[in-house]
Design an enzyme around this catalytic site. Structure first.
Site, PDB file in Angstrom:
ATOM      1  N   HIS A   1       0.829  -1.208   0.000  1.00  0.00           N
ATOM      2  CA  HIS A   1       0.000   0.000   0.000  1.00  0.00           C
ATOM      3  C   HIS A   1       0.865   1.261   0.000  1.00  0.00           C
ATOM      4  O   HIS A   1       0.406   2.323  -0.398  1.00  0.00           O
ATOM      5  CB  HIS A   1      -0.955  -0.001   1.195  1.00  0.00           C
ATOM      6  CG  HIS A   1      -2.122  -0.922   1.010  1.00  0.00           C
ATOM      7  ND1 HIS A   1      -3.219  -0.565   0.262  1.00  0.00           N
ATOM      8  CD2 HIS A   1      -2.343  -2.183   1.434  1.00  0.00           C
ATOM      9  CE1 HIS A   1      -4.085  -1.578   0.260  1.00  0.00           C
ATOM     10  NE2 HIS A   1      -3.570  -2.571   0.960  1.00  0.00           N
TER      11      HIS A   1
ATOM     12  N   GLU B   1      -6.311 -12.928   0.445  1.00  0.00           N
ATOM     13  CA  GLU B   1      -7.031 -11.641   0.563  1.00  0.00           C
ATOM     14  C   GLU B   1      -7.787 -11.367  -0.733  1.00  0.00           C
ATOM     15  O   GLU B   1      -7.241 -10.770  -1.664  1.00  0.00           O
ATOM     16  CB  GLU B   1      -6.027 -10.493   0.825  1.00  0.00           C
ATOM     17  CG  GLU B   1      -5.341 -10.572   2.184  1.00  0.00           C
ATOM     18  CD  GLU B   1      -4.638  -9.274   2.590  1.00  0.00           C
ATOM     19  OE1 GLU B   1      -4.585  -8.326   1.751  1.00  0.00           O
ATOM     20  OE2 GLU B   1      -4.155  -9.207   3.723  1.00  0.00           O
TER      21      GLU B   1
END
Ligand SMILES: [Zn+2]
Length: 250
Positions: A103, A160
């Site tokens: 991220h 995920e």
């Protein structure tokens, strides 16, 4: 701002526990994914492609951006909160260590089904409806499901279904076709050195040529590139660069 496609961006940057991110993206290259969620930002290239992907999947409204670019400081807070709230096992499975989170590149986005009380760490992302369509179309827009089921030992992160990573074209398609996660894909690309043979891949009316140049051979690389062919150069985070030539169909 210059055209989206003229901003150099290392779409194949590997960030994981063994490969911390050295440098974060310039603030001016990060844009909100959606005007309704101005705090969720992505690198401008990933943002433009995510817009197209959401439209193609009919996902506007049904799929929400939950988390995009995170500065290291924010990842530190998420790590600490997750530890306090969910304990060590959960945190190590679903949260990347500060400095080691994708991220921080601005190339990763968590998406979630639009339901009441979207879970920030593990948003719901079913395989049906707009979420399912988005997942099936993602590679065509340069996105991969970064932490798939069955690759937990390679990625170091649990499955995920909500976390998508922009790697660009044609890499997302190649990774999907071959069932490779980024760690494995970069290993494989190292078997196509500059001296040849290169990887040749034909898709969407183009002939792509892909090869790897180790860090020791980077000097003078620019002079060795063909001048008349669009070429993207991506850092891989410490192990050289990957060159992608966009040749015309021939
Ligand atoms: Zn994520």
């Amino acid at each position: 701002m210059r055209g989206v496609w003229s901003i150099p961006v290392s779409t194949l940057l590997l960030v994981n526990e063994a490969h911390p991110l050295a440098e974060e993206p310039p603030a001016e290259e990060l844009l909100p994914v959606d005007s309704r969620f101005p705090e969720v930002k992505l690198h401008v290239r990933a943002k433009v492609m995510l817009d197209q992907l959401l439209t193609a999947a009919g996902g506007r409204g049904a799929v929400l951006p939950v988390s995009g670019y995170r500065p290291r400081r924010e990842q530190e807070m998420i790590w600490a909160d997750a530890l306090a709230e969910h304990g060590t096992a959960f945190t190590q499975t679903y949260v990347a260590r500060p400095g080691c989170s994708e991220h921080q590149t601005g190339l990763a986005v968590d998406l979630g089904e639009n339901v009441p009380d979207v879970d920030f760490l593990c948003p719901s992302f079913p395989e049906t409806g707009a979420c399912g369509r988005l997942r099936r179309l993602a590679a065509g827009y340069g996105f991969v499901l970064r932490y798939p089921r069955g690759k937990e030992k390679v990625t170091g992160i649990g499955y995920e279904p909500w976390h998508f990573r922009y790697v660009g074209w044609p890499h997302a398609r190649l990774m999907e076709e071959r069932g490779l996660v980024l760690e494995e894909y970069l290993d494989w690309l190292r078997s196509f050195p500059e001296q040849g043979p290169h990887l040749n891949y034909r898709a969407a009316g183009r002939n792509f040529e892909v090869y790897h140049v180790p860090a020791a051979r980077l000097e003078g690389l620019e002079a060795r590139l063909p001048s008349h062919i669009p070429c993207q150069c991506s850092q891989t985070n410490g192990e050289g660069v990957v060159l992608t030539l966009w040749r015309d169909a021939g």
